[in-house]
Design a protein around this motif. Structure first.
Motif, PDB file in Angstrom:
ATOM      1  N   MET A  88       1.257  -1.605  -0.078  1.00 49.49           N
ATOM      2  CA  MET A  88      -0.064  -0.441  -0.211  1.00 49.49           C
ATOM      3  C   MET A  88       1.012   1.772  -0.265  1.00 49.49           C
ATOM      4  N   MET A  89       1.973   1.214   0.456  1.00 43.23           N
ATOM      5  CA  MET A  89       2.898   2.435   0.257  1.00 43.23           C
ATOM      6  C   MET A  89       3.455   2.508  -0.579  1.00 43.23           C
ATOM      7  N   GLY A  90       3.952   1.624  -1.405  1.00 44.26           N
ATOM      8  CA  GLY A  90       3.967   1.643  -3.110  1.00 44.26           C
ATOM      9  C   GLY A  90       2.711   1.861  -3.703  1.00 44.26           C
ATOM     10  N   SER A  91       1.379   1.687  -3.397  1.00 43.92           N
ATOM     11  CA  SER A  91       0.637   2.395  -4.168  1.00 43.92           C
ATOM     12  C   SER A  91       0.429   3.853  -4.349  1.00 43.92           C
ATOM     13  N   VAL A  92       0.398   4.370  -2.784  1.00 43.65           N
ATOM     14  CA  VAL A  92      -0.195   5.761  -2.310  1.00 43.65           C
ATOM     15  C   VAL A  92       1.256   6.231  -3.071  1.00 43.65           C
ATOM     16  N   PHE A  93       2.373   5.532  -3.012  1.00 41.87           N
ATOM     17  CA  PHE A  93       3.479   7.016  -2.966  1.00 41.87           C
ATOM     18  C   PHE A  93       3.968   7.251  -4.027  1.00 41.87           C
ATOM     19  N   PHE A  94       3.254   5.799  -5.466  1.00 42.16           N
ATOM     20  CA  PHE A  94       3.404   6.095  -7.040  1.00 42.16           C
ATOM     21  C   PHE A  94       2.216   7.208  -7.465  1.00 42.16           C
ATOM     22  N   THR A  95       0.959   7.167  -6.746  1.00 45.65           N
ATOM     23  CA  THR A  95      -0.398   7.681  -7.300  1.00 45.65           C
ATOM     24  C   THR A  95      -0.127   8.865  -6.672  1.00 45.65           C
ATOM     25  N   ILE A  96       0.802   9.486  -5.748  1.00 49.61           N
ATOM     26  CA  ILE A  96       1.282  11.084  -5.277  1.00 49.61           C
ATOM     27  C   ILE A  96       1.944  11.599  -6.507  1.00 49.61           C
ATOM     28  N   ARG A  97       3.314  10.762  -6.623  1.00 51.16           N
ATOM     29  CA  ARG A  97       4.113  11.138  -7.369  1.00 51.16           C
ATOM     30  C   ARG A  97       4.435  11.412  -8.294  1.00 51.16           C
ATOM     31  N   LEU A  98       3.453   9.999  -8.979  1.00 52.73           N
ATOM     32  CA  LEU A  98       2.866  10.767 -10.572  1.00 52.73           C
ATOM     33  C   LEU A  98       1.759  11.490 -11.235  1.00 52.73           C
ATOM     34  N   LYS A  99       1.076  11.964  -9.388  1.00 48.62           N
ATOM     35  CA  LYS A  99       0.042  13.249  -9.321  1.00 48.62           C
ATOM     36  C   LYS A  99      -0.818  12.239 -10.333  1.00 48.62           C
ATOM     37  N   PHE A 100      -1.617  11.341  -9.231  1.00 44.94           N
ATOM     38  CA  PHE A 100      -2.456  10.922 -10.050  1.00 44.94           C
ATOM     39  C   PHE A 100      -3.042  10.567 -11.698  1.00 44.94           C
ATOM     40  N   ILE A 101      -2.038   9.621 -11.918  1.00 39.31           N
ATOM     41  CA  ILE A 101      -1.847   9.438 -13.411  1.00 39.31           C
ATOM     42  C   ILE A 101      -3.021   8.065 -13.428  1.00 39.31           C
ATOM     43  N   ASN A 102      -3.391   7.447 -12.198  1.00 39.51           N
ATOM     44  CA  ASN A 102      -4.206   6.803 -12.689  1.00 39.51           C
ATOM     45  C   ASN A 102      -5.927   7.282 -12.670  1.00 39.51           C
ATOM     46  N   ILE A 103      -6.122   8.492 -12.530  1.00 44.81           N
ATOM     47  CA  ILE A 103      -7.258   9.388 -13.130  1.00 44.81           C
ATOM     48  C   ILE A 103      -7.005  10.196 -14.409  1.00 44.81           C
ATOM     49  N   ARG A 104      -5.745  10.791 -14.717  1.00 45.51           N
ATOM     50  CA  ARG A 104      -5.982  11.414 -15.842  1.00 45.51           C
ATOM     51  C   ARG A 104      -5.305  10.949 -16.433  1.00 45.51           C
ATOM     52  N   GLY A 105      -4.861   9.631 -16.857  1.00 47.01           N
ATOM     53  CA  GLY A 105      -4.062   8.662 -17.840  1.00 47.01           C
ATOM     54  C   GLY A 105      -5.926   7.586 -18.268  1.00 47.01           C
ATOM     55  N   PHE A 106      -6.879   7.367 -17.277  1.00 50.11           N
ATOM     56  CA  PHE A 106      -7.202   6.848 -17.960  1.00 50.11           C
ATOM     57  C   PHE A 106      -7.927   6.305 -19.071  1.00 50.11           C
ATOM     58  N   ARG A 107      -8.458   7.638 -19.650  1.00 49.71           N
ATOM     59  CA  ARG A 107      -9.140   7.847 -20.276  1.00 49.71           C
ATOM     60  C   ARG A 107      -7.564   7.184 -21.796  1.00 49.71           C
TER      61      ARG A 107
END
Length: 692
Positions: free
Chosen positions: A251-270
């Motif tokens: 979970m630390m890894g998941s949260v770290f990269f979500t923040i480090r990559l500026k929520f790419i999971n939302i920005r890049g989903f489309r």
């Protein structure tokens, strides 16, 4: 002289009497051991106790054995067990024993079990509890008195009599009520001491269909405690809600990269959906398979038995609230998948024959070497490859064939007892796919994954639709369970960890396995595969796992599994709608297991070639070994071996995420370059989309 002799005789008599009395009061334990068959983990121990003052209490090392039972079952052969017997006066005697391991599988199982315990102590170590940051003990303020569950029957309950008046104080194990269940009397006992509150009146009738119609568990009463009490295992050990280190790590890894990559999971989903649809597929790019095929291969490896059996166990343990945290863990896991799959393509190697070698082994070794961590990178890459080979044989292979045979034999009786033949047939099917290499695997998964996912989801929707009246109660149970301090009978921490743990084990974000599949993609832009991989946790955890959870919650099966295991719980939920629905589930499980084995064969083979060289003979040797383990998994019980190999999948996350932290600046920089090209329209767009 006579007085002296008389005094001496009297003293001798008193001492002898006292010794005799002590001998009478001494607790003497004898144990009758039984190893009924060559199956593992089915040893039994029967105690014969003499001396002391009855009644006795039996404190077994096996947590599933009651304090009131002088008989223990389900013991591991070849391992040391113990029991402490305490009489009514508080005198105690302990005894250790070992059930002889006779069959080869029993001997092997007992020898591997210490390794399982060792690895488990690392993976599931709770640093917060160890340093006294929080109290891991599960406390409860009341005990609900529910109705006994009888599997697969229509149940008619009649509360014949309350033995204790409403509001009275009761003692632990005291008889409090008499129930009639389908005409048979049974005594209800108090699990805890406290104040009894009646919720159902004497002479009340309660009828429950075998098809659950409500998410509310029927109760006849509750016992309120003056002070919260620790929840106990049957053997009297205190139940604890630990926060496993492996879950923290993932979970630390998941949260770290979500923040480090500026929520790419939302920005890049489309954009990820565009890649999956083939919009940016360049047929002339280096690689062997399309973005969609890479995604399908990775999804096929993660969408497996864990989404059915594992989720069922998680929901039955953590309650409906675990669904919310499972969903959230899948959301954050998308960013971690992005990071590892991007690097898997960037550091791949394509030989003169077009064979592709990539994955965490490459970016750990060569990526870290570029950042001046050569020795560390070499060590982490070797460790990952070693764990990858072991995980492919166990969790990615034997576990799948073992469980596939179990559920198929339940639905097709002719298969029962034919594990070896089933394994051979299964191995032939797997062999047909994997002998052809990654192109063959990708072609298979690209067709099967959408079909099996739709088959399962449609089945789930039918079950949910049939219980749609429970929609309000179901979602309220999820919300309340996720945030209520009383969730899981042990508070917020318990339900949170159960949800996070299931998601982490399911989608394999951070494990690095998906990076091996994506390394074969036809692309000139490594970051493109990071975007393509964003869809995978969405499908695996946020869709398939959530659908399983909703089926269990809408039908109410998760409230009282009646001792059923994971797959059986989900099967019971499906069967509550249509009697033949469990067959659809069995087909889905078979396909899930089959696709997982196909994909993990490639993961294991790439780990194998990293360790032993890139020769075609070496790859062929691995494939034949892999097929041998398919047969072994279906035909033999290998409890500790499977547990150890399954843990190796989780252990792969240690070297993988450690390396990704070091590579984080590189991942972020590459992502920004790619997004700039996308913004300026400099990315290749497939001809079919240009024409459209």
């Amino acid at each position: 002289m006579f007085k002296s002799l008389l005094l001496l005789f009297t003293s001798f008599f008193l001492i002898s009497s006292l010794n005799a009395q002590n001998d009478l009061n001494e607790i003497i334990i004898s144990v009758e051991l039984n190893n009924p068959s060559s199956e593992i983990n089915n040893g039994t121990a029967q105690l014969i106790v003499k001396g002391g003052k009855p009644p006795y209490q039996y404190k077994w090392s096996n947590q599933n054995t009651s304090l009131n039972s002088n008989n223990a079952i389900g013991l591991i052969e070849g391992m040391t067990h113990s029991v402490m017997v305490t009489d009514a006066n508080g005198m105690s005697t302990s005894k250790s024993f070992k059930i002889p391991a006779e069959s080869i599988t029993e001997i092997f199982n007992s020898n591997v079990q210490p390794a399982v315990d060792f690895l488990g102590a690392i993976l599931f170590w709770d640093p917060f509890a160890s340093f006294g940051i929080y109290d891991p003990v599960v406390y409860i303020s009341k005990d609900d008195i529910g109705l006994p569950h009888i599997k697969n029957t229509n149940q008619d309950y009649f509360l014949k009599e309350w033995l204790v008046p409403d509001g009275a104080t009761v003692q632990q194990n005291q008889e409090i009520a008499i129930l009639e269940i389908n005409g048979n009397e049974t005594v209800v006992r108090a699990n805890f001491g406290g104040n009894l509150k009646h919720l159902v009146n004497k002479n009340a009738h309660i009828s429950i269909s075998s098809k659950p119609t409500s998410t509310d568990e029927p109760l006849i009463g509750t016992i309120q405690f003056k002070n919260p009490q620790p929840l106990l295992h049957p053997n009297g050990d205190v139940v604890e809600n630990t926060i496993p280190f492996i879950v923290i790590w993932l979970m630390m890894g998941s949260v770290f990269f979500t923040i480090r990559l500026k929520f790419i999971n939302i920005r890049g989903f489309r954009h990820s959906l565009g890649l999956a649809s083939g919009k940016y597929d360049d047929p002339n790019a280096p690689g062997s398979i399309t973005h969609f095929q890479a995604m399908a291969t990775a999804v096929s490896a993660t969408v497996g038995l864990g989404n059915i059996a594992g989720v069922a166990v998680a929901i039955s343990l953590g309650g409906a609230g675990a669904t919310f945290w499972m969903f959230m863990a899948g959301f954050f896991g998308m960013s971690l998948k992005f990071a590892e799959c991007s690097m898997g393509v960037k550091y791949r190697f394509i030989d003169s024959e077009g064979r592709i070698f990539g994955g965490p082994m490459n970016y750990l070794r060569y990526g870290l070497e570029k950042r001046k961590f050569k020795k560390l990178g070499k060590f982490l890459a070797g460790l990952f490859a070693f764990l990858g080979v072991g995980a492919s044989f166990g969790g990615g292979n034997m576990l799948q064939s073992n469980q596939a045979f179990k559920i198929m034999s339940e639905q097709v009786p002719i298969l029962q007892g034919q594990g070896f033949l089933f394994g051979i047939g299964f191995a032939v099917l797997v062999g047909i796919v994997i002998i052809g290499g990654i192109k063959s695997i990708a072609k298979f998964t690209g067709k099967v994954v959408p079909f099996m996912a739709m088959l399962y989801i449609i089945g789930c929707l039918v079950v949910i639709g049939n219980n749609i009246d429970n929609i309000g109660g179901a979602f309220m149970a999820i919300y309340d369970g996720a945030f209520s301090a009383d969730a899981l009978k042990g508070g917020f921490i318990g339900v949170l960890i159960v949800g996070l743990q299931r998601a982490a084990f399911s989608n394999e974000a951070g494990v690095g396995s998906a990076a091996i599949a994506h390394s074969a993609s036809k692309t000139n832009n490594p970051i493109a595969d990071g975007f393509a991989s964003l869809v995978e946790p969405l499908i695996d955890t946020m869709l398939v796992c959530t659908m399983t959870a909703l089926v269990l919650i809408f039908t109410g099966i998760h409230k009282d599994g009646g001792g059923m295991g994971g797959v059986e719980l989900t099967s019971a939920a499906f069967g509550s709608v249509v009697s033949w629905f469990p067959m659809i589930l069995a087909i889905a499980v078979f396909l899930f297991a089959f696709s997982t084995m196909v994909s993990w064969s490639y993961y294991g083979m790439r780990s194998w070639t990293y360790l032993f060289g890139r020769s075609k003979k070496g790859e062929l040797l691995y494939k034949f070994m892999y097929l041998g383990f398919v047969v072994l998994g279906a035909s033999v019980s290998l409890g500790a071996v499977l547990s150890f190999a399954d843990m190796m999948i989780l252990a792969m996350s240690f070297p993988n995420i450690a390396g990704l932290y070091i590579l984080a600046p590189e991942i972020y920089a590459d992502m920004n370059v790619y997004l700039d090209k996308l913004k300026k329209g400099k990315l290749y767009i497939a001809e079919k989309f240009v024409k459209a």
